[in-house]
Scaffold this active site. Sequence first.
Site, PDB file in Angstrom:
ATOM      1  N   GLY A  56      38.995  36.720  43.703  1.00  0.00           N
ATOM      2  CA  GLY A  56      40.447  36.839  43.736  1.00  0.00           C
ATOM      3  C   GLY A  56      41.013  37.214  45.081  1.00  0.00           C
ATOM      4  O   GLY A  56      40.587  36.743  46.138  1.00  0.00           O
ATOM      5  N   ASP A 115      29.335  50.926  42.848  1.00  0.00           N
ATOM      6  CA  ASP A 115      30.553  51.344  42.165  1.00  0.00           C
ATOM      7  C   ASP A 115      31.505  51.938  43.199  1.00  0.00           C
ATOM      8  O   ASP A 115      31.276  53.031  43.709  1.00  0.00           O
ATOM      9  CB  ASP A 115      30.211  52.378  41.086  1.00  0.00           C
ATOM     10  CG  ASP A 115      31.443  52.936  40.380  1.00  0.00           C
ATOM     11  OD1 ASP A 115      32.557  52.434  40.631  1.00  0.00           O
ATOM     12  OD2 ASP A 115      31.278  53.881  39.586  1.00  0.00           O
ATOM     13  N   LEU A 143      40.594  46.689  43.799  1.00  0.00           N
ATOM     14  CA  LEU A 143      39.695  46.943  42.673  1.00  0.00           C
ATOM     15  C   LEU A 143      40.375  46.585  41.356  1.00  0.00           C
ATOM     16  O   LEU A 143      41.548  46.879  41.147  1.00  0.00           O
ATOM     17  CB  LEU A 143      39.261  48.407  42.650  1.00  0.00           C
ATOM     18  CG  LEU A 143      38.473  48.884  43.874  1.00  0.00           C
ATOM     19  CD1 LEU A 143      38.081  50.347  43.721  1.00  0.00           C
ATOM     20  CD2 LEU A 143      37.234  48.032  44.085  1.00  0.00           C
ATOM     21  N   TYR A 229      51.499  43.672  41.094  1.00  0.00           N
ATOM     22  CA  TYR A 229      52.271  42.541  40.558  1.00  0.00           C
ATOM     23  C   TYR A 229      53.488  43.076  39.819  1.00  0.00           C
ATOM     24  O   TYR A 229      53.384  44.048  39.061  1.00  0.00           O
ATOM     25  CB  TYR A 229      51.396  41.715  39.620  1.00  0.00           C
ATOM     26  CG  TYR A 229      52.093  40.505  39.019  1.00  0.00           C
ATOM     27  CD1 TYR A 229      52.540  39.471  39.835  1.00  0.00           C
ATOM     28  CD2 TYR A 229      52.302  40.404  37.646  1.00  0.00           C
ATOM     29  CE1 TYR A 229      53.178  38.356  39.302  1.00  0.00           C
ATOM     30  CE2 TYR A 229      52.934  39.285  37.101  1.00  0.00           C
ATOM     31  CZ  TYR A 229      53.370  38.267  37.932  1.00  0.00           C
ATOM     32  OH  TYR A 229      54.009  37.163  37.397  1.00  0.00           O
ATOM     33  N   TYR A 239      54.018  43.999  30.908  1.00  0.00           N
ATOM     34  CA  TYR A 239      53.368  44.256  32.197  1.00  0.00           C
ATOM     35  C   TYR A 239      54.054  45.386  32.965  1.00  0.00           C
ATOM     36  O   TYR A 239      53.568  46.517  32.964  1.00  0.00           O
ATOM     37  CB  TYR A 239      53.295  42.977  33.037  1.00  0.00           C
ATOM     38  CG  TYR A 239      52.235  43.085  34.119  1.00  0.00           C
ATOM     39  CD1 TYR A 239      50.955  42.598  33.909  1.00  0.00           C
ATOM     40  CD2 TYR A 239      52.496  43.725  35.327  1.00  0.00           C
ATOM     41  CE1 TYR A 239      49.960  42.740  34.878  1.00  0.00           C
ATOM     42  CE2 TYR A 239      51.516  43.870  36.299  1.00  0.00           C
ATOM     43  CZ  TYR A 239      50.254  43.371  36.071  1.00  0.00           C
ATOM     44  OH  TYR A 239      49.281  43.521  37.027  1.00  0.00           O
ATOM     45  N   ILE A 279      46.071  32.973  37.676  1.00  0.00           N
ATOM     46  CA  ILE A 279      45.125  33.040  36.573  1.00  0.00           C
ATOM     47  C   ILE A 279      43.945  33.921  36.975  1.00  0.00           C
ATOM     48  O   ILE A 279      43.277  33.675  37.971  1.00  0.00           O
ATOM     49  CB  ILE A 279      44.627  31.638  36.191  1.00  0.00           C
ATOM     50  CG1 ILE A 279      45.791  30.783  35.652  1.00  0.00           C
ATOM     51  CG2 ILE A 279      43.514  31.722  35.144  1.00  0.00           C
ATOM     52  CD1 ILE A 279      46.418  31.291  34.373  1.00  0.00           C
TER      53      ILE A 279
END
Length: 401
Positions: A56, A115, A143, A229, A239, A279
């Site tokens: 991404g 991690d 992340l 976003y 959202y 997406i």
Amino acid sequence: MATIKPMVRANICINSHPIGCAKETLRQIEYVKSKKGGRNITRAPKNVLVLGCSTGYGLASRIAAAFEYGADTVGVSFEKEATEKKGGTPGWYNNKQFDKSAAAAGLKSVTLNMDAFSDECRAEVVKIAKENGMKFDLVVYSLASPVRTDPDTKVTYRSVIKAIGKEYKGAALDMMTGALSEMVAPIAEGSDILNTIKVMGGEDWERWIDQLSEADVLADGCMTVAYSYIGPALSHAIYRDGTIGTAKKDLEAHARTISRKLAEKYKGAGYVSENKGLITRSSSVIPIIALYLGCLFKVQKAEGRHEGCIEQMERLFAERLYTADGVVPTDDEGRIRIDDWELLPETQAKIDEIMPKITADNVKTLIDFEGVRHDFLNINGFDVDGVDYEKDVADMSSIEF
């Protein structure tokens, strides 16, 4: 030895194709190389840390930093490693191709499979930076894990996708078949909101900057950027105004604190970049989002404004972070807005006209269903140009083709 076909369960692809992932990573590398000649690059990062570097926006950021701006990079992601007989996660293959291409280009590249929420990972990044004489002038925080263990308390938190105050119902799009169904997001209860903030908010981001600063591995003028976003009004209930959005607002609050710290010590800054909706693994399981994105893609492709991850990040670097005059354009709240084309009033007006007309019979024609399906498969290395998916894969750990 066998061919690899996408295995999809409940709008989630659970396997990946090694060669497809590698070729898609190469496509993104070639894209930023093609843009380099047309950009007047007077400012550029030298050493970049990307947290969440494997897919991404994180992967695209690392590619832009390295192959358009010539930066040395350290990347962190937590991946399932492939073996000869068992496949790895898409990010494992993406990282492998990135490192291979960086080495061929003479760029320093160190990738950690750890991690990123752990202090052990932070200590390893500091060690690598000092061994290589690196001081980071850009830290990208991208992340997307649903789970985080607090390094101090050892409590594990899990994020949830829920509405706040009122149950949310919306159409869900099957991205393989185009079938529509109703999806319900329940109301957040108990510690749902706190848990989601703990995972997806800004606490860990600020901890990274604090520990990097204490270890003296940040450069003068250092910038850091985290991704978020906002989206259109039609998705706000699930959202922006839901559990995820509450965590993202916390991220924005931490950005202001981080920015003050960087300004005082390094004359630097911290930003949240509000990016375009795309997406992703999570967007496939959030009510209305995939359907909306299908409309957005259709409208923006007709307008000539459609962007994927790599196009967004190339524009973020060139037109926001590394402008010729050194000024980073932001909105009134100090946020970078690379979602500007998505939220153009004329674009949203066209989407608002299409959405109420969508039915099970016309969905594949009213939205860009093939584009949505392609992007869904592409994340896992499928439906990539130039890949022979009928060819047997002998070694699941190899990206050679």
